[in-house]
Motif scaffolding. Structure first.
Motif, PDB file in Angstrom:
ATOM      1  N   HIS A 163      21.022  62.108  -0.039  1.00 51.43           N
ATOM      2  CA  HIS A 163      21.365  62.317  -1.449  1.00 51.43           C
ATOM      3  C   HIS A 163      21.238  61.014  -2.243  1.00 51.43           C
ATOM      4  CE1 HIS A 163      23.368  63.843  -5.013  1.00 51.43           C
ATOM      5  NE2 HIS A 163      24.176  62.800  -4.958  1.00 51.43           N
ATOM      6  N   VAL A 164      21.762  59.937  -1.679  1.00 52.43           N
ATOM      7  CA  VAL A 164      21.666  58.632  -2.354  1.00 52.43           C
ATOM      8  C   VAL A 164      20.207  58.229  -2.533  1.00 52.43           C
ATOM      9  CG1 VAL A 164      22.138  56.153  -2.096  1.00 52.43           C
ATOM     10  CG2 VAL A 164      23.938  57.832  -1.635  1.00 52.43           C
ATOM     11  N   LYS A 165      19.392  58.462  -1.515  1.00 50.92           N
ATOM     12  CA  LYS A 165      17.969  58.119  -1.591  1.00 50.92           C
ATOM     13  C   LYS A 165      17.275  58.912  -2.695  1.00 50.92           C
ATOM     14  CE  LYS A 165      13.805  57.999   1.276  1.00 50.92           C
ATOM     15  NZ  LYS A 165      13.268  58.282   2.619  1.00 50.92           N
ATOM     16  N   GLU A 166      17.548  60.209  -2.781  1.00 51.38           N
ATOM     17  CA  GLU A 166      16.938  61.049  -3.812  1.00 51.38           C
ATOM     18  C   GLU A 166      17.400  60.641  -5.208  1.00 51.38           C
ATOM     19  OE1 GLU A 166      14.403  63.161  -3.417  1.00 51.38           O
ATOM     20  OE2 GLU A 166      14.453  62.471  -1.343  1.00 51.38           O
ATOM     21  N   GLU A 167      18.679  60.355  -5.366  1.00 48.70           N
ATOM     22  CA  GLU A 167      19.199  59.912  -6.666  1.00 48.70           C
ATOM     23  C   GLU A 167      18.580  58.580  -7.068  1.00 48.70           C
ATOM     24  OE1 GLU A 167      21.301  61.414  -8.969  1.00 48.70           O
ATOM     25  OE2 GLU A 167      20.900  63.160  -7.699  1.00 48.70           O
ATOM     26  N   TYR A 168      18.410  57.694  -6.108  1.00 45.74           N
ATOM     27  CA  TYR A 168      17.793  56.401  -6.383  1.00 45.74           C
ATOM     28  C   TYR A 168      16.348  56.581  -6.857  1.00 45.74           C
ATOM     29  CZ  TYR A 168      15.737  51.811  -5.626  1.00 45.74           C
ATOM     30  OH  TYR A 168      15.056  50.636  -5.801  1.00 45.74           O
TER      31      TYR A 168
END
Length: 140
Positions: A88-93
């Protein structure tokens, strides 16, 4: 998590509700993240970790559950949840970088490959070696 140890010899828990796991090749980054997720689980009574020695590349993680699930099940569930959080953090980034690039007029978004190198060429970096200014020399 490369390896897993069985329940510790000092454990008096029955049915696998307590255990000590050895995370080989890992450090405080993974251990603290797993501890945070494990301590949010209502089925986990205790979770803590330690590094036996700074020169050893391993972490010992102790988990004690209520008995409704095993320590191994709790660790596996926490690892899967941590993976989801990281994705999730990777996609948001990525989404944020793309939005920034579009807002600033830059459409070329660079990504790092898994080995740490840039996937796109370094065409934006103008390393002009023809500019030989000796003013930057710090040896004065």
């Amino acid at each position: 998590m490369a390896a897993e140890g069985g329940p510790s010899k000092k454990s008096s828990a029955k049915g696998g509700s307590g255990g000590t796991f050895t995370l080989m090749g890992e450090d405080y980054t993974l251990a603290n993240s797993l501890r945070w997720i494990l301590n949010r689980n209502p089925e986990v009574e205790f979770c803590g970790y330690s590094a036996p020695h700074p020169s050893e590349d391993l972490i010992n993680m102790r988990i004690q559950t209520t008995g409704r699930i095993t320590a191994k099940q709790a660790l596996k569930k926490a690892a899967l949840e941590l993976r989801k959080v990281c994705e999730h953090v990777k996609e948001e980034y990525k989404s944020g970088v793309e939005a920034y690039g579009q807002a600033s007029g830059q459409m070329d978004v660079k990504e790092e490959s898994e080995d740490g190198s840039d996937e796109n060429s370094d065409k934006d970096n103008d390393n002009n070696d023809d500019d030989d200014d000796d003013d930057d020399d710090m040896s004065d």
